[in-house]
Design an enzyme around this catalytic site. Structure first.
Site, PDB file in Angstrom:
ATOM      1  N   ARG A   1      -4.655  10.479   4.899  1.00  0.00           N
ATOM      2  CA  ARG A   1      -3.599  11.467   4.995  1.00  0.00           C
ATOM      3  C   ARG A   1      -2.647  11.429   3.805  1.00  0.00           C
ATOM      4  O   ARG A   1      -2.124  12.452   3.370  1.00  0.00           O
ATOM      5  CB  ARG A   1      -2.824  11.221   6.292  1.00  0.00           C
ATOM      6  CG  ARG A   1      -1.819  12.269   6.576  1.00  0.00           C
ATOM      7  CD  ARG A   1      -0.918  11.913   7.716  1.00  0.00           C
ATOM      8  NE  ARG A   1       0.374  12.499   7.444  1.00  0.00           N
ATOM      9  CZ  ARG A   1       0.675  13.766   7.635  1.00  0.00           C
ATOM     10  NH1 ARG A   1      -0.216  14.596   8.131  1.00  0.00           N
ATOM     11  NH2 ARG A   1       1.865  14.232   7.330  1.00  0.00           N
TER      12      ARG A   1
ATOM     13  N   LYS B   1       0.833  -1.218   0.000  1.00  0.00           N
ATOM     14  CA  LYS B   1       0.000   0.000   0.000  1.00  0.00           C
ATOM     15  C   LYS B   1       0.862   1.260   0.000  1.00  0.00           C
ATOM     16  O   LYS B   1       0.631   2.185  -0.770  1.00  0.00           O
ATOM     17  CB  LYS B   1      -0.911  -0.008   1.234  1.00  0.00           C
ATOM     18  CG  LYS B   1      -1.585   1.310   1.484  1.00  0.00           C
ATOM     19  CD  LYS B   1      -2.432   1.294   2.735  1.00  0.00           C
ATOM     20  CE  LYS B   1      -1.737   1.746   3.995  1.00  0.00           C
ATOM     21  NZ  LYS B   1      -1.417   3.181   4.074  1.00  0.00           N
ATOM     22  N   ASN B   2       1.878   1.296   0.890  1.00  0.00           N
ATOM     23  CA  ASN B   2       2.660   2.528   1.003  1.00  0.00           C
ATOM     24  C   ASN B   2       3.638   2.720  -0.156  1.00  0.00           C
ATOM     25  O   ASN B   2       4.323   3.743  -0.226  1.00  0.00           O
ATOM     26  CB  ASN B   2       3.407   2.566   2.334  1.00  0.00           C
ATOM     27  CG  ASN B   2       2.468   2.884   3.490  1.00  0.00           C
ATOM     28  OD1 ASN B   2       1.289   3.166   3.277  1.00  0.00           O
ATOM     29  ND2 ASN B   2       2.990   2.830   4.706  1.00  0.00           N
TER      30      ASN B   2
ATOM     31  N   ARG C   1      -8.586  -0.370   4.917  1.00  0.00           N
ATOM     32  CA  ARG C   1      -7.755   0.659   4.260  1.00  0.00           C
ATOM     33  C   ARG C   1      -6.443   0.068   3.764  1.00  0.00           C
ATOM     34  O   ARG C   1      -5.861   0.574   2.807  1.00  0.00           O
ATOM     35  CB  ARG C   1      -7.423   1.791   5.261  1.00  0.00           C
ATOM     36  CG  ARG C   1      -8.590   2.704   5.554  1.00  0.00           C
ATOM     37  CD  ARG C   1      -8.118   3.879   6.379  1.00  0.00           C
ATOM     38  NE  ARG C   1      -6.834   4.339   5.863  1.00  0.00           N
ATOM     39  CZ  ARG C   1      -5.882   4.918   6.573  1.00  0.00           C
ATOM     40  NH1 ARG C   1      -6.057   5.146   7.846  1.00  0.00           N
ATOM     41  NH2 ARG C   1      -4.756   5.285   6.017  1.00  0.00           N
TER      42      ARG C   1
ATOM     43  N   ASP D   1       4.739   0.951  12.122  1.00  0.00           N
ATOM     44  CA  ASP D   1       3.548   0.275  11.590  1.00  0.00           C
ATOM     45  C   ASP D   1       3.443  -1.184  12.044  1.00  0.00           C
ATOM     46  O   ASP D   1       2.458  -1.850  11.738  1.00  0.00           O
ATOM     47  CB  ASP D   1       3.517   0.347  10.056  1.00  0.00           C
ATOM     48  CG  ASP D   1       3.108   1.735   9.567  1.00  0.00           C
ATOM     49  OD1 ASP D   1       2.706   2.565  10.399  1.00  0.00           O
ATOM     50  OD2 ASP D   1       3.183   1.977   8.345  1.00  0.00           O
TER      51      ASP D   1
ATOM     52  N   ARG E   1       0.551  14.877  13.248  1.00  0.00           N
ATOM     53  CA  ARG E   1       1.122  14.665  11.911  1.00  0.00           C
ATOM     54  C   ARG E   1       1.063  15.920  11.030  1.00  0.00           C
ATOM     55  O   ARG E   1       0.336  15.966  10.037  1.00  0.00           O
ATOM     56  CB  ARG E   1       0.417  13.495  11.220  1.00  0.00           C
ATOM     57  CG  ARG E   1       0.696  12.187  11.885  1.00  0.00           C
ATOM     58  CD  ARG E   1      -0.098  11.068  11.292  1.00  0.00           C
ATOM     59  NE  ARG E   1       0.626  10.296  10.310  1.00  0.00           N
ATOM     60  CZ  ARG E   1       0.137   9.222   9.705  1.00  0.00           C
ATOM     61  NH1 ARG E   1      -1.070   8.819   9.948  1.00  0.00           N
ATOM     62  NH2 ARG E   1       0.854   8.560   8.840  1.00  0.00           N
TER      63      ARG E   1
ATOM     64  N   CYS F   1      -5.121  13.085  13.152  1.00  0.00           N
ATOM     65  CA  CYS F   1      -5.611  11.740  12.902  1.00  0.00           C
ATOM     66  C   CYS F   1      -5.418  10.971  14.194  1.00  0.00           C
ATOM     67  O   CYS F   1      -4.810  11.473  15.140  1.00  0.00           O
ATOM     68  CB  CYS F   1      -4.868  11.082  11.752  1.00  0.00           C
ATOM     69  SG  CYS F   1      -3.188  10.688  12.149  1.00  0.00           S
TER      70      CYS F   1
HETATM   71  C1  UD1 Z   1       4.335   7.181   6.494  1.00  0.00           C
HETATM   72  C2  UD1 Z   1       3.523   5.935   6.248  1.00  0.00           C
HETATM   73  C3  UD1 Z   1       2.942   5.434   7.552  1.00  0.00           C
HETATM   74  C4  UD1 Z   1       4.053   5.231   8.582  1.00  0.00           C
HETATM   75  C5  UD1 Z   1       4.925   6.475   8.709  1.00  0.00           C
HETATM   76  C6  UD1 Z   1       6.146   6.255   9.558  1.00  0.00           C
HETATM   77  C7  UD1 Z   1       2.701   6.225   3.974  1.00  0.00           C
HETATM   78  C8  UD1 Z   1       1.548   6.513   3.079  1.00  0.00           C
HETATM   79  N1  UD1 Z   1       2.457   6.280   5.312  1.00  0.00           N
HETATM   80  O1  UD1 Z   1       3.453   8.169   7.034  1.00  0.00           O
HETATM   81  O2  UD1 Z   1       2.286   4.193   7.298  1.00  0.00           O
HETATM   82  O3  UD1 Z   1       3.469   4.989   9.847  1.00  0.00           O
HETATM   83  O4  UD1 Z   1       5.381   6.899   7.408  1.00  0.00           O
HETATM   84  O5  UD1 Z   1       6.894   5.192   9.073  1.00  0.00           O
HETATM   85  O6  UD1 Z   1       3.792   5.923   3.523  1.00  0.00           O
HETATM   86  N2  UD1 Z   1       6.361  15.122  10.692  1.00  0.00           N
HETATM   87  C9  UD1 Z   1       6.496  16.453  10.986  1.00  0.00           C
HETATM   88  N3  UD1 Z   1       6.365  17.360   9.966  1.00  0.00           N
HETATM   89  C10 UD1 Z   1       6.093  16.985   8.683  1.00  0.00           C
HETATM   90  C11 UD1 Z   1       5.967  15.618   8.398  1.00  0.00           C
HETATM   91  C12 UD1 Z   1       6.104  14.709   9.435  1.00  0.00           C
HETATM   92  O7  UD1 Z   1       6.745  16.839  12.131  1.00  0.00           O
HETATM   93  O8  UD1 Z   1       5.973  17.856   7.798  1.00  0.00           O
HETATM   94  C13 UD1 Z   1       6.508  14.128  11.778  1.00  0.00           C
HETATM   95  C14 UD1 Z   1       5.236  13.321  12.043  1.00  0.00           C
HETATM   96  O9  UD1 Z   1       4.330  13.999  12.865  1.00  0.00           O
HETATM   97  C15 UD1 Z   1       5.800  12.065  12.675  1.00  0.00           C
HETATM   98  C16 UD1 Z   1       7.140  11.891  11.960  1.00  0.00           C
HETATM   99  O10 UD1 Z   1       7.435  13.149  11.372  1.00  0.00           O
HETATM  100  O11 UD1 Z   1       6.015  12.258  14.044  1.00  0.00           O
HETATM  101  C17 UD1 Z   1       7.168  10.847  10.880  1.00  0.00           C
HETATM  102  O12 UD1 Z   1       6.039  11.019  10.042  1.00  0.00           O
HETATM  103  P1  UD1 Z   1       6.075  10.670   8.488  1.00  0.00           P
HETATM  104  O13 UD1 Z   1       7.247   9.834   8.158  1.00  0.00           O
HETATM  105  O14 UD1 Z   1       5.879  11.933   7.728  1.00  0.00           O
HETATM  106  O15 UD1 Z   1       4.759   9.779   8.345  1.00  0.00           O
HETATM  107  P2  UD1 Z   1       3.900   9.698   7.038  1.00  0.00           P
HETATM  108  O16 UD1 Z   1       4.772   9.959   5.871  1.00  0.00           O
HETATM  109  O17 UD1 Z   1       2.647  10.471   7.202  1.00  0.00           O
END
Ligand code: UD1
Length: 418
Positions: free
Chosen positions: A93, A22-23, A398, A306, A122, A117
């Site tokens: 998201r 999925k990711n 999902r 995850d 996030r 969420c």
């Molecule tokens: C992706 C995965 C999700 C997984 C996560 C961490 C997808 C579609 N989803 O989510 O399944 O749980 O990686 O491996 O691939 N953060 C900030 N600012 C930002 C962006 C992120 O502070 O602009 C923080 C987030 O709040 C979190 C951390 O960075 O604490 C990591 O998040 P991130 O890697 O961005 O998660 P996703 O990409 O949303």
């Protein structure tokens, strides 16, 4: 709303084939927006997030030509609408992945902020800062990110304060059509990021360093349509590994990539569970008794957040006390309260959970709260004595393709009621 009814206590035995990741497919679908033509993607799992992304691409002007078996063809020549509406972004998201591609392709984007969420705030500040460094003007208007880059995006040197997976993907996609060179430092190293870089590379961008924390992208003036096959889902595979372990079963997991699961393989072995990797398969033999392990979630190649909830479910039945530290998301222990309703002993303190193994869990009515938390409840219910009824299973749909069908095939007693 669908519910899953699970009668616990059966050992899982047999074979299960893993679906496409999925990711990995979600960013690749977003990347089709960078192209103008027919993109062909196979190995696509039929999960709800994929259908949400297809609907979103449709809103933006792409046309789904076909989705037969696991192969879809999407024509992006008509992409003309820069607006990703709240109704779709709020349900998934990962919709934020269209921000970079829309700015690069159309010079403008209006993407709803995803909002909070279940697993934490996030934010998207790092995506936004990176795009601003590349010359985009960004404003927040009524809950939407309004971005413009009338003269196109320009390569820049970008440093991520925190490792972000979708942030890295968004900026890599924007950079693939930007003018000049972009350097992403402290980039994510997940297999899904390496795959996206390879796909963009085959479409015409020049990308180096994927898999390390510095990725260098030379933008192209246009990209060819994408053709690729999505690799197997490591989180689905990990969930079935734990399903075998928690039921004391013996399961062969096929169509998976063992080296994507190194951290889990090591941890399960530490717990005393037998894991035998093959070329594209893994055999997991559970034991009646297994030891507690400590885990700390981290960006790849660390232990994946995850798989934290599913590992906690396993630890509720281990011998001894396990310490689980969640370092990636600030609020990812909602499954703990549900597991405690089944008799688990868990103490939460901020980012840390202490799990004292108990001899048995008992079935209970349970509520799924997010995708991976739901998976952990299914696992606990498979091992528990008696019946569990899990409601709000749309969360699990999902990201897991035909989960109950796969589990039934291995001997689980699980059925879905509408
Ligand atoms: C992706 C995965 C999700 C997984 C996560 C961490 C997808 C579609 N989803 O989510 O399944 O749980 O990686 O491996 O691939 N953060 C900030 N600012 C930002 C962006 C992120 O502070 O602009 C923080 C987030 O709040 C979190 C951390 O960075 O604490 C990591 O998040 P991130 O890697 O961005 O998660 P996703 O990409 O949303």
């Amino acid at each position: 709303m669908d519910k899953l009814i699970i009668e616990g206590g059966r050992r899982l035995e047999g074979t299960v084939a893993i679906s496409g990741a999925k990711n990995a497919v979600l960013p690749v679908l977003a990347a089709t927006l960078l192209t103008s033509g027919r993109n062909k993607i196979s190995g696509v799992p039929r999960v709800r997030d994929v259908f949400t992304m297809i609907r979103l691409l449709g809103e933006l002007g792409a046309r789904l030509e076909s989705f037969e078996g696991d192969t879809l063809v999407i024509d992006t020549s008509g992409v003309n609408n820069p607006e990703a509406p709240y109704e779709l972004v709020s349900t998934m998201r990962a919709s934020c992945l269209v921000l970079g591609p829309l700015l690069a392709r159309l010079g403008q984007a209006r993407v709803s902020l995803p909002g909070g969420c279940a697993i934490g705030a996030r934010p998207m500040d790092l995506h936004i800062k990176g795009l601003q460094a590349m010359g985009a003007e960004i404003e927040l208007v009524q809950g939407y990110i309004h971005g413009t880059a009338e003269k196109g995006l320009k390569g820049d040197h970008i440093y991520f304060d925190t490792v972000t997976v979708t942030g890295t993907a968004n900026l890599m996609m924007a950079a693939a059509l930007a003018d000049g060179e972009t350097i992403l430092e402290n980039a994510a190293r997940e297999p899904e990021i390496i795959f996206l870089a390879d796909v963009l590379g085959r479409a015409g961008a020049k990308i180096e360093g994927q898999g390390s924390d510095v990725i260098i992208i030379q933008g192209a003036t246009a990209l060819k349509p994408i053709e690729c096959r999505i690799f197997p889902d490591r989180i689905e595979a990990g969930t079935f590994m734990i399903a075998a372990a928690i039921t004391g079963g013996d399961v062969e997991i096929t169509n998976c990539i063992p080296h994507h699961l190194e951290s889990l393989i090591h941890k399960l072995r530490e717990a005393g569970i037998q894991v035998e990797p093959g070329d594209n398969s893994l055999r997991v033999k559970g034991q009646d008794r297994f030891r507690s392990i400590d885990i700390k979630t981290q960006p790849h190649p660390g232990f994946p957040t995850d798989l934290q909830a599913q590992t906690m479910a396993l630890m509720t039945l281990a011998e001894g006390q396990s310490i689980i530290v969640e370092n990636v998301f600030e609020n990812r222990f909602m499954h703990a309260a549900e597991l405690m309703r089944m008799g688990a002993e868990i103490f939460l303190d901020g980012h840390t959970a202490i799990v004292k193994g108990v001899a048995r869990l008992s079935g209970a009515p349970l509520m799924a709260t997010d995708l991976r938390a739901s998976a952990s409840l299914v696992l606990a219910a498979l091992a528990a004595k008696g019946e569990s009824v899990i409601s709000r299973v749309y969360h699990i749909d999902r990201g897991y393709e035909g989960i109950e069908k796969k589990l039934v095939q291995m001997g689980a007693s699980i059925r879905r009621v509408k």
